[in-house]
Scaffold this active site. Structure first.
Site, PDB file in Angstrom:
ATOM      1  N   ARG A  76       8.197 -43.752 -23.173  1.00  0.00           N
ATOM      2  CA  ARG A  76       7.372 -43.302 -22.040  1.00  0.00           C
ATOM      3  C   ARG A  76       8.172 -43.258 -20.736  1.00  0.00           C
ATOM      4  O   ARG A  76       7.868 -42.474 -19.837  1.00  0.00           O
ATOM      5  CB  ARG A  76       6.169 -44.238 -21.890  1.00  0.00           C
ATOM      6  CG  ARG A  76       5.159 -43.781 -20.845  1.00  0.00           C
ATOM      7  CD  ARG A  76       3.909 -44.657 -20.932  1.00  0.00           C
ATOM      8  NE  ARG A  76       2.852 -44.190 -20.067  1.00  0.00           N
ATOM      9  CZ  ARG A  76       2.393 -44.863 -19.017  1.00  0.00           C
ATOM     10  NH1 ARG A  76       2.901 -46.038 -18.707  1.00  0.00           N
ATOM     11  NH2 ARG A  76       1.413 -44.361 -18.289  1.00  0.00           N
ATOM     12  N   ILE A 115       0.373 -39.227 -15.558  1.00  0.00           N
ATOM     13  CA  ILE A 115       0.493 -39.582 -16.969  1.00  0.00           C
ATOM     14  C   ILE A 115      -0.555 -40.657 -17.252  1.00  0.00           C
ATOM     15  O   ILE A 115      -0.658 -41.647 -16.525  1.00  0.00           O
ATOM     16  CB  ILE A 115       1.930 -40.041 -17.330  1.00  0.00           C
ATOM     17  CG1 ILE A 115       2.071 -40.301 -18.818  1.00  0.00           C
ATOM     18  CG2 ILE A 115       2.370 -41.214 -16.503  1.00  0.00           C
ATOM     19  CD1 ILE A 115       3.506 -40.490 -19.291  1.00  0.00           C
ATOM     20  N   SER A 116      -1.364 -40.416 -18.258  1.00  0.00           N
ATOM     21  CA  SER A 116      -2.442 -41.348 -18.596  1.00  0.00           C
ATOM     22  C   SER A 116      -1.883 -42.654 -19.145  1.00  0.00           C
ATOM     23  O   SER A 116      -0.716 -42.753 -19.520  1.00  0.00           O
ATOM     24  CB  SER A 116      -3.368 -40.713 -19.631  1.00  0.00           C
ATOM     25  OG  SER A 116      -3.990 -39.570 -19.110  1.00  0.00           O
ATOM     26  N   ALA A 117      -2.736 -43.656 -19.236  1.00  0.00           N
ATOM     27  CA  ALA A 117      -2.352 -44.956 -19.776  1.00  0.00           C
ATOM     28  C   ALA A 117      -1.983 -44.815 -21.254  1.00  0.00           C
ATOM     29  O   ALA A 117      -2.580 -44.014 -21.971  1.00  0.00           O
ATOM     30  CB  ALA A 117      -3.492 -45.944 -19.611  1.00  0.00           C
ATOM     31  N   TYR A 142      -3.239 -42.340 -25.043  1.00  0.00           N
ATOM     32  CA  TYR A 142      -2.429 -41.545 -25.972  1.00  0.00           C
ATOM     33  C   TYR A 142      -2.509 -42.119 -27.387  1.00  0.00           C
ATOM     34  O   TYR A 142      -2.547 -41.375 -28.365  1.00  0.00           O
ATOM     35  CB  TYR A 142      -0.974 -41.487 -25.503  1.00  0.00           C
ATOM     36  CG  TYR A 142      -0.799 -40.703 -24.235  1.00  0.00           C
ATOM     37  CD1 TYR A 142      -0.843 -39.317 -24.246  1.00  0.00           C
ATOM     38  CD2 TYR A 142      -0.600 -41.347 -23.025  1.00  0.00           C
ATOM     39  CE1 TYR A 142      -0.687 -38.588 -23.081  1.00  0.00           C
ATOM     40  CE2 TYR A 142      -0.439 -40.627 -21.855  1.00  0.00           C
ATOM     41  CZ  TYR A 142      -0.486 -39.249 -21.893  1.00  0.00           C
ATOM     42  OH  TYR A 142      -0.335 -38.530 -20.728  1.00  0.00           O
TER      43      TYR A 142
END
Length: 137
Positions: free
Chosen positions: A62, A87-89, A93
């Site tokens: 990441r 960017i999501s947590a 994902y």
């Protein structure tokens, strides 16, 4: 705060689930200091369940997708925003990858509209392998 079971704390659904003996682990506690530590935490908190998804997360760090000035939070289970980048947590994902139920060496075509940083696309590509085709919009 949401649990990884889709229940909200303090709701009737949560109270019924507690009576049935369900274990609640908060997904946002899946942080680490390295990519491997983050993946280990996602597994420990039942976000990542399959070996294929685990391998994809281990293969795609990441840290390569976050803004340079936020590298210290790259493996923290939180969304990151910086300028035009969002960017999501990681747990988001993880849930997504598990729900997609992808299988290695599948010749799928994937369109990732609004792909943001490309992290999800790279996770899918890592899992699916070279027979798949990925389009980012």
């Amino acid at each position: 705060q949401s649990s990884n079971c889709g229940y909200q704390r303090g709701t009737r659904s949560t109270k019924r689930a507690h009576k049935r003996g369900k274990r609640f682990t908060m997904a946002w506690r899946s942080s680490g200091n390295t990519n491997d530590e983050m993946v280990d935490a996602l597994k420990r908190n039942d976000v990542i369940k399959s070996m294929d998804v685990e391998d994809a997360f281990r293969n795609v760090d990441r840290a390569h997708f976050v803004p340079q000035n936020q590298l210290r939070t790259a493996h923290s289970d939180q969304p990151i925003r910086g300028g035009c980048v969002h960017i999501s947590a990681p747990h988001m994902y993880g849930f997504t990858m598990e729900l997609l139920d992808l299988h290695p060496n599948t010749p799928l075509k994937v369109l990732n509209a609004g792909s943001g940083t490309g992290y999800l696309t790279c996770l899918m590509a890592s899992l699916l392998g070279p027979r798949s085709t990925h389009y980012c919009e």
